[in-house]
Motif scaffolding. Structure first.
Motif, PDB file in Angstrom:
ATOM      1  N   MET A 136      40.519  51.436  37.151  1.00  0.00           N
ATOM      2  CA  MET A 136      39.493  50.393  36.992  1.00  0.00           C
ATOM      3  C   MET A 136      38.460  50.468  38.117  1.00  0.00           C
ATOM      4  SD  MET A 136      41.470  47.039  35.589  1.00  0.00           S
ATOM      5  CE  MET A 136      39.942  46.115  35.450  1.00  0.00           C
ATOM      6  N   ARG A 192      35.583  48.466  40.780  1.00  0.00           N
ATOM      7  CA  ARG A 192      35.203  47.272  41.505  1.00  0.00           C
ATOM      8  C   ARG A 192      33.705  47.361  41.777  1.00  0.00           C
ATOM      9  NH1 ARG A 192      37.209  44.733  46.802  1.00  0.00           N
ATOM     10  NH2 ARG A 192      35.274  43.841  47.527  1.00  0.00           N
ATOM     11  N   VAL A 193      32.946  46.358  41.373  1.00  0.00           N
ATOM     12  CA  VAL A 193      31.507  46.344  41.620  1.00  0.00           C
ATOM     13  C   VAL A 193      31.202  45.250  42.636  1.00  0.00           C
ATOM     14  CG1 VAL A 193      29.234  46.136  40.560  1.00  0.00           C
ATOM     15  CG2 VAL A 193      31.138  47.055  39.233  1.00  0.00           C
ATOM     16  N   PRO A 251      35.443  41.002  32.334  1.00  0.00           N
ATOM     17  CA  PRO A 251      36.492  40.005  32.099  1.00  0.00           C
ATOM     18  C   PRO A 251      36.440  38.833  33.082  1.00  0.00           C
ATOM     19  CG  PRO A 251      37.403  41.926  33.213  1.00  0.00           C
ATOM     20  CD  PRO A 251      35.977  42.253  32.905  1.00  0.00           C
ATOM     21  N   GLY A 252      35.634  38.937  34.131  1.00  0.00           N
ATOM     22  CA  GLY A 252      35.562  37.856  35.113  1.00  0.00           C
ATOM     23  C   GLY A 252      34.725  38.293  36.286  1.00  0.00           C
ATOM     24  N   ILE A 258      31.723  39.852  43.195  1.00  0.00           N
ATOM     25  CA  ILE A 258      32.699  40.924  42.997  1.00  0.00           C
ATOM     26  C   ILE A 258      33.135  40.920  41.535  1.00  0.00           C
ATOM     27  CG2 ILE A 258      34.930  41.855  43.702  1.00  0.00           C
ATOM     28  CD1 ILE A 258      34.702  40.248  46.278  1.00  0.00           C
ATOM     29  N   PHE A 269      35.767  43.020  38.974  1.00  0.00           N
ATOM     30  CA  PHE A 269      36.747  44.052  38.644  1.00  0.00           C
ATOM     31  C   PHE A 269      36.668  44.278  37.145  1.00  0.00           C
ATOM     32  CE2 PHE A 269      38.627  42.106  42.481  1.00  0.00           C
ATOM     33  CZ  PHE A 269      38.711  43.234  43.272  1.00  0.00           C
ATOM     34  N   ALA A 283      33.128  51.087  43.314  1.00  0.00           N
ATOM     35  CA  ALA A 283      34.229  51.855  43.904  1.00  0.00           C
ATOM     36  C   ALA A 283      35.414  51.784  42.959  1.00  0.00           C
ATOM     37  CB  ALA A 283      34.591  51.285  45.271  1.00  0.00           C
ATOM     38  N   ASP A 284      36.424  52.598  43.236  1.00  0.00           N
ATOM     39  CA  ASP A 284      37.642  52.564  42.421  1.00  0.00           C
ATOM     40  C   ASP A 284      38.564  51.457  42.905  1.00  0.00           C
ATOM     41  OD1 ASP A 284      37.127  54.727  40.704  1.00  0.00           O
ATOM     42  OD2 ASP A 284      37.533  56.119  42.355  1.00  0.00           O
ATOM     43  N   ALA A 285      39.342  50.913  41.984  1.00  0.00           N
ATOM     44  CA  ALA A 285      40.340  49.906  42.357  1.00  0.00           C
ATOM     45  C   ALA A 285      41.414  49.885  41.278  1.00  0.00           C
ATOM     46  CB  ALA A 285      39.699  48.528  42.481  1.00  0.00           C
ATOM     47  N   GLU A 286      42.637  49.701  41.685  1.00  0.00           N
ATOM     48  CA  GLU A 286      43.735  49.627  40.705  1.00  0.00           C
ATOM     49  C   GLU A 286      44.420  48.274  40.801  1.00  0.00           C
ATOM     50  OE1 GLU A 286      44.093  51.653  38.327  1.00  0.00           O
ATOM     51  OE2 GLU A 286      42.441  52.758  39.252  1.00  0.00           O
ATOM     52  N   PRO A 287      44.897  47.749  39.682  1.00  0.00           N
ATOM     53  CA  PRO A 287      45.672  46.501  39.754  1.00  0.00           C
ATOM     54  C   PRO A 287      46.855  46.693  40.692  1.00  0.00           C
ATOM     55  CG  PRO A 287      45.241  47.095  37.475  1.00  0.00           C
ATOM     56  CD  PRO A 287      44.739  48.231  38.309  1.00  0.00           C
ATOM     57  N   LEU A 288      47.174  45.667  41.450  1.00  0.00           N
ATOM     58  CA  LEU A 288      48.307  45.734  42.411  1.00  0.00           C
ATOM     59  C   LEU A 288      49.582  46.075  41.671  1.00  0.00           C
ATOM     60  CD1 LEU A 288      49.410  45.159  45.307  1.00  0.00           C
ATOM     61  CD2 LEU A 288      49.780  42.810  44.572  1.00  0.00           C
TER      62      LEU A 288
END
Ligand SMILES: Nc1ncnc2c1ncn2[C@@H]1O[C@H](COP(=O)(O)O)[C@@H](O)[C@H]1O
Ligand SMILES: Nc1ncnc2c1ncn2[C@@H]1O[C@H](COP(=O)(O)O)[C@@H](O)[C@H]1O
Ligand SMILES: Nc1ncnc2c1ncn2[C@@H]1O[C@H](COP(=O)(O)O)[C@@H](O)[C@H]1O
Ligand code: NA
Ligand code: NA
Ligand code: NA
Lengths: 331, 93, 93, 331, 93, 331
Positions: free
Chosen positions: E1, E3-4, E26-27, E59, E61, E88-93
């Motif tokens: 996913m 992150r902006v 989505p949010g 922010i 996601f 940038a890249d981001a992954e769900p925890l």
């Protein structure tokens, strides 16, 4: 019914500033009272109303109508959620029904304060112990609300054990608005009894400024209430009707109890307002934490977007007329 | 190293910070008064005076080893109360 | 491009922003009123009235070439006063 | 000793609201005064106390006891850190000893203000020049603290040259609380001399509101002080004892000086309170910036978590009794 | 996913949030009262009382698929009014 | 000219606190009034000035000089931007010239309030309808500014159609300061007419506190204005000269109109101040949104960093002297 009461209420500064806030939202002005300024005013109002109530309570003592009235108030905060729940359960699940029911069992301090201001302009006296009643009606309603959740929706809540009753009770009894109100009441009592020199020194702050600060805060409440109007679509016709009719019903119950208690017209109006108002401060915060399954826009929007404006604008004079009709005429 | 971003209601902040501490993170930073929108709708600051509060944004810089323990402590809270958590890479300056 | 995140006490903010400017970064953003926990303990907003202040979060989007100069200007401040600095990748939207 | 003084102080609104804040933390209520509201009250109190002091100073002039008293106050703010440092150095390193010493050489404006309120309820007069003494005791203590650091810990501080004395002096003399206090004092002086019409127009704001605003602020101070109690474990028994005994010792020194200066009981109490109080506003901010090696929880927790509550609750009436005992009876 | 991160003036916030919604994210989360410096100079909170406002940090996601639509809705606003946007890249925890 | 007027103005509390703020920045003190506290004071001042104006307007009615004066004020807010634009266009592009011109056509509520306080200390009466004039001068100036942009710079603005006139008009007429001012004025009118009991209850808040709150706010305005001084280098000598000479020119035009309207000296001073002041609240916010091509540091720095201090410090007494000279002596 005396329509001039409604007009007098409508044209008082607090209610007019409430309207101004509503209009700001409706016409799309960018007027806002940025956070945490509303908090300053709400803390101030609770502190001042508690302190003044304590001063007066010290003079009236706990005899006569005091304890019966407080007892009746607490009883109403236990009973109103029960019958509200039965009505709401016909349309909502247990979580939402319980959260909304608790909201209507509890009280709105700002509505109470506005009613006091109304009485002052009507030159009708009222007593400090009514503030004690106000302070003691929030916690029971929250607790009944949570009992209803555990009774009505246990199977849907696998981790019901995890509800941590300790945290819940602390939230119910020690949340900041109840705590500040009760604390200021006790301080008022102590100051009136032991350091009367402090009374006049507090007066410019806790008394003189009060009406203007209430007006300023109601400007913000008008903005916040009007922002909730959009959410009302989600609530639906049933809930909107409930949030006008339930206060009216509670007001009728309240005025009969006030008559039974032998309250004078000022205290009777305040008692009715306690019964008829719904919480949008302590209860929503407690429900958000303890019943996250309920939809906050349901209980906040109805209490803040419908019941509160209804009470502020036409409810108070209607209840006054009711009190004048039902109470035996003064000898 | 890793950077974890959590966004959740201020009401649950204390519980989440405890879980972060318990997971052994070397520190964290918290930004309050965050508003936003997610699956549970819009969160604003308008009800701040009532104690309802807005959201908080928590940033944790930590070693990757800590992530499983962090997930374990935090995921149940997010599932129950709402909120999001994302991980990304980050290196010390 | 790179994204640099700095978290440090508001008291040292001016010095850090000067260092960022001096390093030739094209801009920066600052979020004040950040609380948190690190090796030096817990930082809250409770003492705000005294001028002690809380933490600030500084974000810098910049080219990788700038990083060494940034490090040179900022690291001594962080070493002396506390605070953290991390770098990650980021691309213009 | 007159225990009714303690009781009268304990039951005044400002001290009761301080207690309410402490209790809120102890019982776990979520009551808080969110930032920057405490700043509003602290700015207001400094502005109002400075302005009122300036008005009075203009009437009393700089003759008589004024300059000797101010001189003695400044001397105390130079000497107290020195002997405090010697005591503290037995247990702490040079950085921490110097930072704590500076804290106790400086003053607490809120303690001073609470003492003024106490005097008003006791109907004892005091003079505006004491505010000048208050304003002039912060900077010297900070500077002595930094001198102690450079003297006592030079080898541990390789970049001592980098301490930028210019920045340090600016922080000591121009930090916002000293600046606002002195500035408002000068404004009060000028207004009293040249535009007396402004005095009555400022009064509702700077005078009438003062007591209530102090009470509100002390609610927050109670919360903040109680939150520091946890840190006291870190401080240890020696430092806790220091933060009660050193103020008492300074009070005794102060009352003897007050006697020597021939001050009346009101001014004498204020002088003692200046000597006995410790700074948790200007000095911690300056120490955090200029002596980052020292542990802030040591100097903040003792000044704010022990000395401040001690002074507010029992210190002021004890010092009053001391003043009544040591000062020659009025003819 | 993905992150902006968007940083822009509070005045244009509503328009940007509408564009994010329209892109199907989505949010999002919003931090107001952000100060900073960019090509258009220094933005402080000093003029807050006048309605000028400071910056906001947004922010988002979201899935990478959404980025083109997001860019399309937001880039014109940033070009006209100023502000920055990074991914940038981001992954769900 | 009467130099004692300047001195009296200089030594009044509001102006002295303004200086204190300026000095804080010049000497490098860290004194600041953190956001959103300045907003609290600006909202309060607008609410109180509007409410008081409404109360008085109800008594004076809309007859006599009222409508001609309001009409002349609106006309000035339309004409001043036009000739300002012609002057500014000689050095600046259309965007910047239009934005600065709109700024000078509009008004500064704080300058107006300070002039009222000045009149009160001079014991000169003035009327509530001047607040209506104040309220009605912001929107026209904004609209003229935007018309100038579209006329003067169409080719540079390919998306001129995208200027969304609806949003622009809403911003011009419903921005929070105009909305709150007009709303409070109407509330004051209604309260004076229909619920006079509310007047005395509002007084401690809206009236008594006013002068002190203005002084506190001017402390912040001093800080903010002084922070702008650095930007003035960017503005250049021409613009700095403009921001002193244009107000003086507008003052002369204003005093002639005031004479033509037959205003008394109090109303005449307020009229002149409306003409001579420049907006740093509503107009900059509107220009930032609708003319992003203009450089905000030009129009904010001149209005806030030069014209505002000039008016507050020496402008008001100079205009008073002008009024005393030009107006026919009272019979
Ligand atoms: N996709 C997202 N991107 C950024 N923030 C989000 C996102 N989803 C949710 N949030 C934040 O998390 C908060 C809580 O989310 P929720 O309770 O799950 O609706 C929201 O109010 C947002 O501030
Ligand atoms: N591992 C971490 N993750 C996120 N923030 C941190 C971390 N460590 C420190 N901080 C932040 O940096 C501030 C200063 O850290 P320090 O002075 O080094 O304790 C702390 O108060 C936190 O806000
Ligand atoms: N390189 C950057 N890094 C971080 N923030 C930036 C950067 N450039 C601009 N900004 C932020 O974006 C805001 C608006 O930028 P601008 O209007 O383009 O000057 C600035 O006030 C900063 O808060
Ligand atoms: Na009720
Ligand atoms: Na001392
Ligand atoms: Na003008």
């Amino acid at each position: 019914m005396d329509s001039s009461l409604i007009l007098q209420n409508l044209l008082s500064p607090p209610v007019l500033f409430f309207f101004l806030g509503v209009i700001a939202v409706l016409v799309g002005s960018d007027l806002e009272i940025p956070s945490p300024l509303p908090k300053l005013f709400s803390l101030y109002l609770l502190l001042a109303i508690g302190f003044k109530g304590g001063l007066e309570l010290q003079h009236s003592g706990l005899g006569g109508q005091v304890l019966p009235t407080i007892g009746a108030a607490v009883a109403m905060s236990l009973v109103v959620p029960l019958y509200s729940f039965l009505v709401l359960k016909t349309r909502f699940d247990g979580f939402n029904a319980a959260a909304i029911a608790a909201t209507y069992g509890s009280i709105s301090a700002v509505t109470f304060i506005t009613a006091e201001s109304f009485l002052e302009t009507q030159k009708l006296p009222f007593d400090g112990f009514m503030v004690a009643a106000l302070a003691l009606m929030e916690s029971p309603a929250i607790i009944v609300g949570l009992l209803l959740v555990t009774l009505a929706a246990p199977q849907k809540r696998p981790d019901a054990a995890g509800m941590r009753w300790g945290a819940v009770l602390r939230e119910a009894c020690l949340n900041s608005s109840v705590f500040l109100l009760v604390g200021s009441l006790v301080i008022g009592l102590l100051v009136a009894a032991y350091s009367p020199a402090g009374i006049t020194k507090m007066e410019p702050f806790s008394d003189k400024l009060f009406y203007g600060a209430l007006s300023f805060f109601l400007l913000d409440m008008g903005i916040v209430a009007a922002q909730r109007i959009r959410d009302l679509r989600q609530a639906g016709a049933f809930l909107i009707a409930f949030s006008v009719l339930m206060p009216l019903f509670n007001a009728v119950v309240g005025v009969l109890i006030a008559r039974g208690l032998g309250l004078g017209p000022g205290n009777a109006l305040l008692f009715v307002v306690l019964c008829a108002s719904a919480s949008y401060i302590a209860v929503p915060a407690a429900m958000r934490m303890t019943v996250p399954e309920a939809n906050p826009s349901l209980y906040i929007s109805t209490a803040l977007g419908v019941t509160f404006p209804f009470n502020i604008i036409v409810g108070i004079p209607i209840y006054m007329a009711l009190v004048n009709t039902v109470l035996p005429a003064a000898p | 190293m890793k950077r974890v971003d959590l966004i959740l209601s201020e009401r649950e902040l204390d519980a989440v910070l405890k879980a972060i501490d318990a997971a052994g993170a070397p520190g964290y930073s918290v930004i309050k008064h965050v508003t936003g929108k997610g699956p549970h709708g819009w969160v604003s600051e308008a009800m701040d005076f009532s104690g309802l509060g807005a959201n908080a944004h928590v940033i944790v810089f930590c070693e990757a080893e800590i992530l499983p323990k962090l997930r374990e402590g935090i995921q149940p809270l997010l599932d129950y109360y709402g909120g999001v958590a994302y991980v990304a890479d980050a290196e010390p300056l």
